[in-house]
Write an enzyme that holds these catalytic residues in place. Structure first.
Site, PDB file in Angstrom:
ATOM      1  N   ASP A 219      45.458 -13.595 -21.211  1.00  0.00           N
ATOM      2  CA  ASP A 219      45.865 -13.388 -19.830  1.00  0.00           C
ATOM      3  C   ASP A 219      44.644 -13.502 -18.932  1.00  0.00           C
ATOM      4  OD1 ASP A 219      48.618 -12.686 -20.419  1.00  0.00           O
ATOM      5  OD2 ASP A 219      47.813 -10.826 -21.241  1.00  0.00           O
ATOM      6  N   ASP A 258      48.861 -17.926 -21.279  1.00  0.00           N
ATOM      7  CA  ASP A 258      49.640 -16.696 -21.386  1.00  0.00           C
ATOM      8  C   ASP A 258      49.933 -16.240 -19.958  1.00  0.00           C
ATOM      9  OD1 ASP A 258      50.993 -14.568 -22.461  1.00  0.00           O
ATOM     10  OD2 ASP A 258      49.314 -13.750 -23.566  1.00  0.00           O
ATOM     11  N   ASP A 262      48.817  -8.867 -16.553  1.00  0.00           N
ATOM     12  CA  ASP A 262      49.648  -7.936 -17.310  1.00  0.00           C
ATOM     13  C   ASP A 262      49.169  -6.512 -17.059  1.00  0.00           C
ATOM     14  OD1 ASP A 262      51.023 -10.058 -18.316  1.00  0.00           O
ATOM     15  OD2 ASP A 262      50.557  -9.684 -20.420  1.00  0.00           O
ATOM     16  N   ARG A 317      58.888 -14.135 -14.183  1.00  0.00           N
ATOM     17  CA  ARG A 317      58.082 -12.922 -14.292  1.00  0.00           C
ATOM     18  C   ARG A 317      57.198 -12.677 -13.076  1.00  0.00           C
ATOM     19  NH1 ARG A 317      55.960 -13.018 -20.631  1.00  0.00           N
ATOM     20  NH2 ARG A 317      58.003 -13.334 -21.588  1.00  0.00           N
TER      21      ARG A 317
END
Length: 439
Positions: A219, A258, A262, A317
């Protein structure tokens, strides 16, 4: 300072007149002071989202002169992060720092050959029933694992507590880096452009789905078990490596990205404001697992605020939420034909999505804005799609009757600065969000 309310087309003109600096001062509640402001020592304003809760987020504002660093290379940046432990520090980033400047070849284990990898694990030879976990160290998969470990060590940077990382000027940022905000408190990340890290060695998993899949790591930024984090005026993008340019192997996209951000594993009290998230697929996760072992550490946490961010040309997302109380207001979502959804309603989530603006292309229904993954209530009020007021829950339930959403998240956000009407959001956010616009 801007007026309390905006009307019609005066928004863009007014933003141009007062500038994004004055606008940000008004919205964040920071007081204008005589003389130039020291942006490197700014702290998150009171009531500015979950990041302001309790002790607030001050980053390295209290740093003494010995703990203020200016860096222009990846080695200098990692050295500055490691220096001084958790004493307050400010790291000023000048120019673009490339964490993979020597290319993927620099991480490859001796003997690693991607052609040999493709030949051995092709579905017509290997099949789709057995994964690659049992492959020995000298196999193509074993050599891939070593190569991946080399990249992992090189591109991840651990951010200590009480740190401010801030770009200087309009063109500061990172390429190919993964910031790890892990197990710490009180971090500020501002005015930086991030080009998503490219996984040089994705793993083929024959058992992932009915056709197998390529899985990638890294990430751009991970908030893992950390508290009081403020991400402000940053730009997150795939840049020169968009998924649209990626090849396919074994009939599946060779996925080398990715997430962009997050927030996971019991993290809490995070504010993300005035950022741009663009050109990406799986963009933001709040909570990364439905498993009961993970849930035990996530329940009552994962409190995150998103406001005045631009979410542009994303697939999904933005964010997908599990557990936490997430407040998303005054954001602008601009979709293209690859759009799948914005808000993912996950296990035990309590999402409040209010006063946001959505710009959707012809043929994409507002019903797609919300995506139900698990049974969880959601509040979605005061939102506009293509300039018109839309009840996102009602349109979702009408058009996707197999995924009925329940209205009412069960809580009311109080940690907000001034809330703009949704019709004003595109004019404000599009002109002021992102790296290089912090003044």
């Amino acid at each position: 300072m801007r007026a309390q309310k905006w009307h019609g087309h005066a928004i863009v003109r007014a933003v141009a007149v007062v500038g994004c600096a004055a606008l940000a001062l008004s919205v964040t509640g920071t007081s204008a002071q005589a003389g130039p402001r020291d942006l490197t020592r700014q702290t998150l304003a009171a009531n500015d989202g979950w990041g302001s809760y309790g002790t607030g987020t001050t980053g390295g504002a209290a740093a003494d002169a010995e703990h203020v660093y200016t860096v222009t290379t990846w080695a200098e940046f990692k050295a500055a992060l490691a220096a001084g432990g958790s004493a307050p520090k400010i790291i000023k980033v000048k120019g673009t720092i490339d964490a993979v400047s020597e290319g993927c070849e620099a991480f490859a284990a001796p003997g690693y050959d991607f052609s040999a990898y493709l030949e051995k694990y092709a579905p017509e030879k290997w099949g789709l029933e057995e994964d690659l976990s049992g492959e020995p160290a000298d196999s193509p998969e074993g050599l891939r694992r070593v190569s991946a470990a080399n990249q992992d060590k090189a591109i991840k940077a651990n951010v200590p507590a009480n740190t401010t990382i801030i770009g200087i000027g309009r063109n500061a940022g990172f390429k190919g880096a993964s910031l790890q905000i892990k197990g710490v408190d009180n971090v500020i990340i501002r005015n930086l452009s991030f080009e998503s890290p490219v996984d040089c060695f994705p793993q083929w998993d024959p058992t992932d789905g009915s056709k197998g899949n390529w899985n990638s790591e890294y990430d751009t930024a991970v908030v893992y078990g950390s508290t009081h984090v403020w991400l402000d005026h940053n730009t997150f993008t795939d840049g020169s490596h968009p998924d649209s340019a990626a090849p396919t192997y074994f009939g599946m996209l060779y996925q080398q990205h990715d997430g962009e951000l997050d927030v996971v594993r019991g993290s809490n009290y995070v504010t993300a404001s005035w950022n741009v998230f663009t050109e990406h697929d799986k963009t933001i996760l709040i909570g990364n697992s439905d498993s009961e072992s993970t849930a035990a550490g996530d329940r009552g946490k994962l409190k995150v605020t998103f406001h005045h961010n631009l979410f542009s040309n994303l697939v999904e997302r933005a964010p997908r939420v599990r557990f936490g109380q997430v407040d998303s207001y005054n954001n602008h979502f601009v979709a293209d034909d690859s759009y799948v959804y914005s808000f993912g309603i996950g296990k035990e989530s309590q999402l409040v999505a209010e006063h946001n603006a959505f710009t959707l292309p012809d043929g994409i229904s507002p019903a797609k804005v919300l995506k139900k993954w698990n049974e969880a209530p959601v509040t979605a009020a005061g939102n506009r799609v293509n300039g018109k007021a839309v009840d996102l829950i009602a349109v979702h339930n009408a058009e996707i009757p197999g995924e009925i959403l329940q209205s009412g998240a069960g809580w009311t956000p109080t940690l907000r600065t001034e809330v703009d009407p949704a019709k004003a959001v595109p004019g404000i956010v599009d002109h002021c969000a992102g790296a290089g616009r912090l003044r």
